[in-house]
Design an enzyme around this catalytic site. Sequence first.
Site: not given
Length: 263
Positions: A170, A203, A205-208
């Site tokens: 990512k 932003t 929590g974007t990865g979760c």
Amino acid sequence: MTIAGSDSGGGAGIQADLKTFAFHCVHGTSAITCITAQNTLGVTRVDALPAAAVVAQIQAVVEDIGVQGVKTGMLLNREIITAVSQQVESLSIDKLVVDPVMVSRTGAQLIDDAAVTSLRSQLIPLATIVTPNRYEAQILSGKEIHSLDDMKAAAEDIFRRTGAKAVLVKGGGMLGEVRGVDVWFDGDRLEIITTTQVDTKNTHGTGCTLAAAIAANLALGKEPLTAVRQAKEYVTTALKHALNIGKGQGPVGHFFPLLTSGS
């Protein structure tokens, strides 16, 4: 199912995952690994659950409801990582998205070296897709990442080193034109995945959310690269409707159709 930590601020962890599952019209279940006291400004406390308690949650769900897709998030320590890996194998869970929560997108290490080693050697090899950010990809590949070419090389190296079926490096922590650009490699295809860059500080929590959306799409029967592309579009739109709440970094707008319909 999400196997991850609880975020008291509601923006990441199992709270973000369950919102994402609901948006995708799949029933979400959870196994909580740790409880965090956090808000938009940061984390003030983390309490790990016993590994046996994590195992009991997983088994309770699988034995009754069943699981068509799993994502892992913050597993925190070696004991939990080992226990989760054993459950994935013994229960024959075959649609597994591993968000290797080791380092934040700002470069701060979140788990100790023993946990990093266990994650790399035990759980990631079982993954259908592993989704490291820039700094996690550096650890997993042993390569410095500063450019798109570096991301490509890292994706290929992680694939070879870990045995994961596919790797998504990512680019949210990258700078300039490659910020938000992701790289996919599954042994056959090397794909660059791009969407519109969204200029927002909110932003959290974007990865979760991305990993949860991928898992939901896999559970719905979509092939892995399609699952990733659609998940990335979902996150991008949720970022466009991010919530400006709290005094720090707010979360993405998981239920953006509801947010826009009321305006």
